[in-house]
Design an enzyme around this catalytic site. Structure first.
Site, PDB file in Angstrom:
ATOM      1  CB  CYS A   2      75.136 -59.126 -26.842  1.00  0.00           C
ATOM      2  SG  CYS A   2      74.172 -57.677 -25.919  1.00  0.00           S
ATOM      3  CG  HIS A   3      75.522 -52.903 -28.394  1.00  0.00           C
ATOM      4  ND1 HIS A   3      76.679 -53.547 -27.568  1.00  0.00           N
ATOM      5  CD2 HIS A   3      76.427 -52.080 -29.081  1.00  0.00           C
ATOM      6  CE1 HIS A   3      77.632 -53.037 -27.624  1.00  0.00           C
ATOM      7  NE2 HIS A   3      77.797 -52.626 -28.302  1.00  0.00           N
ATOM      8  CD  GLU A  27      80.312 -49.903 -29.897  1.00  0.00           C
ATOM      9  OE1 GLU A  27      80.087 -51.033 -31.060  1.00  0.00           O
ATOM     10  OE2 GLU A  27      80.340 -50.855 -29.186  1.00  0.00           O
ATOM     11  CG  ASN A  32      75.025 -60.751 -22.769  1.00  0.00           C
ATOM     12  OD1 ASN A  32      76.039 -61.194 -22.357  1.00  0.00           O
ATOM     13  ND2 ASN A  32      74.683 -59.254 -22.753  1.00  0.00           N
TER      14      ASN A  32
END
Length: 100
Positions: A54-55, A81, A46
């Site tokens: 990418c999480h 989020e 990454n």
DNA sequence: GCTTTGACTCTCG
DNA sequence: TCGAGAGCCAAAG
């Protein structure tokens, strides 16, 4: 500049909407390949750390695979989020999952 | 250029 | 339901 394969992986990752997650399998399928593991390795490198979310990528069963900066960090980001995490597992997995 | 490894997934007992 | 084993592809050594 990463390899072409990796670039494709990053491209797909960027398309994952906020508040949703996807799986290594789905990404691999989107790329028309079965290199699930290679996808993981690509994300591990990454080079586009903040750009590529990418999480938001987890295992096919909702288990939070891993994270270069620590699994805890990954969970924290996801929770911020709006995604619920419990014992390294995604709650309501299948509702927050994003399929291509 | 062959061998090893990995942020994976599926199948079987 | 759960654990172990095999299969898969690409990148790094």
């Amino acid at each position: 500049m990463p390899t072409k394969f990796q670039s494709k992986v990053y491209e797909v990752c960027k398309k994952i909407p906020k508040g949703r997650v996807s799986t290594y399998k789905e990404i691999a399928r989107k790329l028309r390949t079965k290199a699930y593991r290679a996808v993981g390795s690509a994300l591990n490198k990454n080079p586009y750390a903040p750009i590529v979310p990418c999480h938001r990528v987890v295992n096919s069963d909702g288990f939070v695979g891993g994270f270069a900066s620590g699994i805890k960090k990954k969970i924290k980001l996801l929770k911020s989020e709006g995604i619920k995490i419990k014992k390294n597992r995604i709650n309501n997995f299948g509702k927050v999952i994003f399929k291509f």
